[in-house]
Write an enzyme that holds these catalytic residues in place. Structure first.
Site: not given
Ligand SMILES: Cc1cc2nc3c(=O)[nH]c(=O)nc-3n(C[C@H](O)[C@H](O)[C@H](O)COP(=O)(O)OP(=O)(O)OC[C@H]3O[C@@H](n4cnc5c(N)ncnc54)[C@H](O)[C@@H]3O)c2cc1C
Length: 576
Positions: A18-20, A22-23, A123, A236, A238, A248, A251, A282, A348, A379, A390, A395-396
């Site tokens: 995962g490259a979000g 957290a990752g 918020f 959740q 939204h 989305l 908020e 929410r 959401h 997440e 939440r 969550s960010l």
């Molecule tokens: C539209 C939207 C707006 C939001 N706005 C806010 C906000 O303003 N403030 C806030 O706090 N939160 C917000 N949230 C929630 C927040 O963005 C997320 O909870 C958070 O960014 C999740 O981060 P993450 O690193 O866990 O996962 P993600 O950013 O979802 O990344 C998941 C990663 O896992 C990888 N992955 C998944 N499955 C596999 C697999 N099988 N093999 C390899 N890679 C895989 C994907 O490629 C991706 O890189 C929002 C969410 C959404 C949907």
């Protein structure tokens, strides 16, 4: 395929899935320590869903008004409907400030106050303006900055690789197997430590704010490995999804002062949460909105209400909420400066997920025994920081803070532990999944996914009841049967998205069953889980976490994991 093939066998200290936020934050921490760190991601890193986050990242900086760590802690506990573990929240609020200042020092372009401090907006459910933001593209700037930092610190990237199985034996994680989406072929990763940061699972619903990649692969892999999931019934909704699309509208719009109105042009939140109005949490706003719709007060009697930004004025809308303005214009042809925007609740955020302790170590039972070398954050995880609901912008902060904490503990673990031997046939599970689809039968993944999503939106939405959920369970069972006959038409190696989506569908079908079983068993209403047949919260019986395993083809539930509650934060009635 031979394991010796160098291109397809990798030995790396820490592998992060995962490259979000957290990752990447975890990978940066490991890489800075000098160990080898690799990120595996299905989508290009900056396309991870974190980049879509709009509104902000919470921390009690008190830059624009009085705030305190205690207030952030209490708001999060109350927002969670008392299901969150308070030791986790305590660590979270304490670390949150450091996380934001770190981002600032990395160069994140936060929006500023007149005197140059990080600006903070109100918020939902937060008692002070606590959301640090960059216009309404906060996730985008955080993710890009973090990606640049990872490149600078030589994190290895396996972009467009889909992880298909965990290599786990004797409660030790030894690595994983991934499919190379770009070129085809399976790769084995032997590691000391693995982090699952695979994000949320909103794609099980038809109307959702989530990116296409949010198919809950990480949670499904854990279930497949014989480990439990936690609190999956809490999903959740939204309140401000763009009508019919679910995309989305942050908020942040309400944080800046937007109203929600029904067909009579009433700000109906006065009936449901008179003190907080549109800035109630929410779960409360989504239920109010759905109630208005169900009782015929949706716009023109239909299934939507309006988000009204007009009184904010052109300048504020275009300077603070430019993305929201563009989304309404591009998808609904509504000019939010002149007209109200049609909205409806949208799936959401996943409060439930892979259970872990405060060190982000994955646990395998209610007693908290850990699986060695396996970590989770963001997440996909359930620590549990958000409990039954939440708060926005937490969550960010969760992803970044516990990503960093995961990186610290993974580094420690790698320094103390050698690589473990791989299982004798490491490719067996992943290869089996592909072979079955390759030589599969007449069923196709797309119609099965559509039926699942439509039914989840109908039965597992803002309001739930036993009859609908029993029907939902039967639908899932039938679709799981049909999945056994799914075959792919595309037999190519490169960018075989037919294969990718078929593999994702197996995951959607797997964890959706856990959501429904958990929701059926939990005979109360708490946070985002609202049962019209059990509309009250019931602390006597249900102030406890749900753990769920798949055993012998069935979902087995356990409710013995207690909620961590401090003496000073005892459960109270939740009013806003
Ligand atoms: C539209 C939207 C707006 C939001 N706005 C806010 C906000 O303003 N403030 C806030 O706090 N939160 C917000 N949230 C929630 C927040 O963005 C997320 O909870 C958070 O960014 C999740 O981060 P993450 O690193 O866990 O996962 P993600 O950013 O979802 O990344 C998941 C990663 O896992 C990888 N992955 C998944 N499955 C596999 C697999 N099988 N093999 C390899 N890679 C895989 C994907 O490629 C991706 O890189 C929002 C969410 C959404 C949907």
């Amino acid at each position: 395929m031979k394991i010796e093939e160098a291109r397809r066998y990798h030995k790396i200290d820490a592998v992060i899935v995962g490259a979000g936020l957290a990752g990447l934050r975890a990978a940066l921490e490991v890489a800075k320590s000098g160990l080898s760190a690799a990120v595996i991601t299905k989508v290009y890193p900056t396309r991870s869903h974190s980049g879509g986050a709009q509104g902000g990242i919470a921390a009690a900086l008190a830059n624009v008004s009085e705030d305190s760590l205690e207030a952030h802690m209490f708001d999060t506990i109350k927002g969670s409907d008392y299901l969150a573990d308070q030791d986790i929240i305590e660590r979270f609020v304490n670390e949150a400030l450091k996380t934001v200042y770190e981002f600032e020092h990395m160069g994140v372009p936060f929006s500023r106050t007149e005197d140059g401090r990080i600006n903070q907006r109100p918020f939902g459910g937060h008692s002070a303006p606590r959301a640090c933001f960059a216009q309404d593209i906060t996730g985008h700037v955080l993710l890009h900055t973090l990606y640049e930092q990872c490149l600078q610190h030589n994190v290895l990237f396996f972009n467009e690789f889909q992880v298909l199985s965990l290599l786990l034996r004797d409660d030790v994680c030894r690595g994983l197997v991934a499919w190379d989406i770009r070129a085809g072929g399976l790769h084995i990763f032997q590691t000391r430590a693995v982090l699952l940061a695979t994000g949320g699972y909103g794609r099980a619903w038809k109307v959702t704010s989530n990116a296409h990649a949010n198919t809950g692969d990480g949670v499904a892999l854990v279930l497949e490995a014989g480990l439990p999931l936690e609190d999956m019934e809490f999903v959740q909704f939204h309140p401000t999804g763009l009508y019919k699309h679910g995309i989305l509208l942050s908020e942040a719009a309400r944080g800046e002062g937007a109203y929600i109105v029904n067909d009579r042009n009433e700000r109906f939140m006065k009936t449901y949460a008179a003190a907080k109005m549109e800035l109630a949490p929410r779960d409360v706003v989504s239920r109010a909105e759905q109630t208005e719709i169900n009782e015929g007060r949706g716009i023109h009697g239909q299934d939507y209400v309006y988000l009204d930004l007009r009184h904010l004025g052109r300048e504020k809308i275009l300077s603070r909420l430019p993305q929201i303005y563009d989304l309404a214009l591009n998808y609904l042809k509504v000019d939010a400066i002149q007209e109200p925007v049609p909205i409806q609740p949208t799936a959401h955020y996943s409060m439930g997920g892979i259970p872990a302790n405060v060190r982000t170590e994955v646990i395998k039972d209610a007693a908290g025994q850990v699986v060695k070398g396996l970590y989770t954050a963001g997440e996909a995880s359930c620590l549990s920081l958000h409990g039954a609901n939440r708060l926005g912008t937490n969550s960010l902060q969760d992803a970044a803070t516990f990503g960093r904490i995961a990186g610290i503990h993974m580094t420690e673990f790698c320094r103390k532990n050698a690589f473990s031997d791989l299982p004798v046939k490491p490719l067996e599970t992943a290869q089996g999944k592909i072979d079955r689809l390759w030589s599969g039968g007449k069923e196709r993944h797309a119609p099965i996914r559509e039926i699942l999503q439509e039914n989840m939106t109908r039965a597992m939405g803002v309001f739930r009841n036993q009859d609908d959920m029993l029907k939902m369970l039967a639908v899932i069972k039938e679709l799981q049967e049909r999945y056994q006959q799914v075959g792919v038409d595309d037999h190519g190696q490169a960018f075989n998205l037919d294969l990718v989506e078929a593999l994702e569908l197996e995951n959607l079908l797997s964890f959706s069953e856990v959501i429904v079983e958990g929701a059926l068993a939990r005979k109360e209403s708490r946070g985002a889980h609202f049962r019209s047949d059990f509309p009250k919260r019931n602390d006597g019986d249900w102030l406890r976490h749900t753990l769920a395993w798949r055993r012998g083809g069935k979902i087995v539930l356990d409710f013995s994991k207690a909620v961590v509650i401090y003496p000073q934060y005892q459960p109270q009635e939740r009013k806003y």
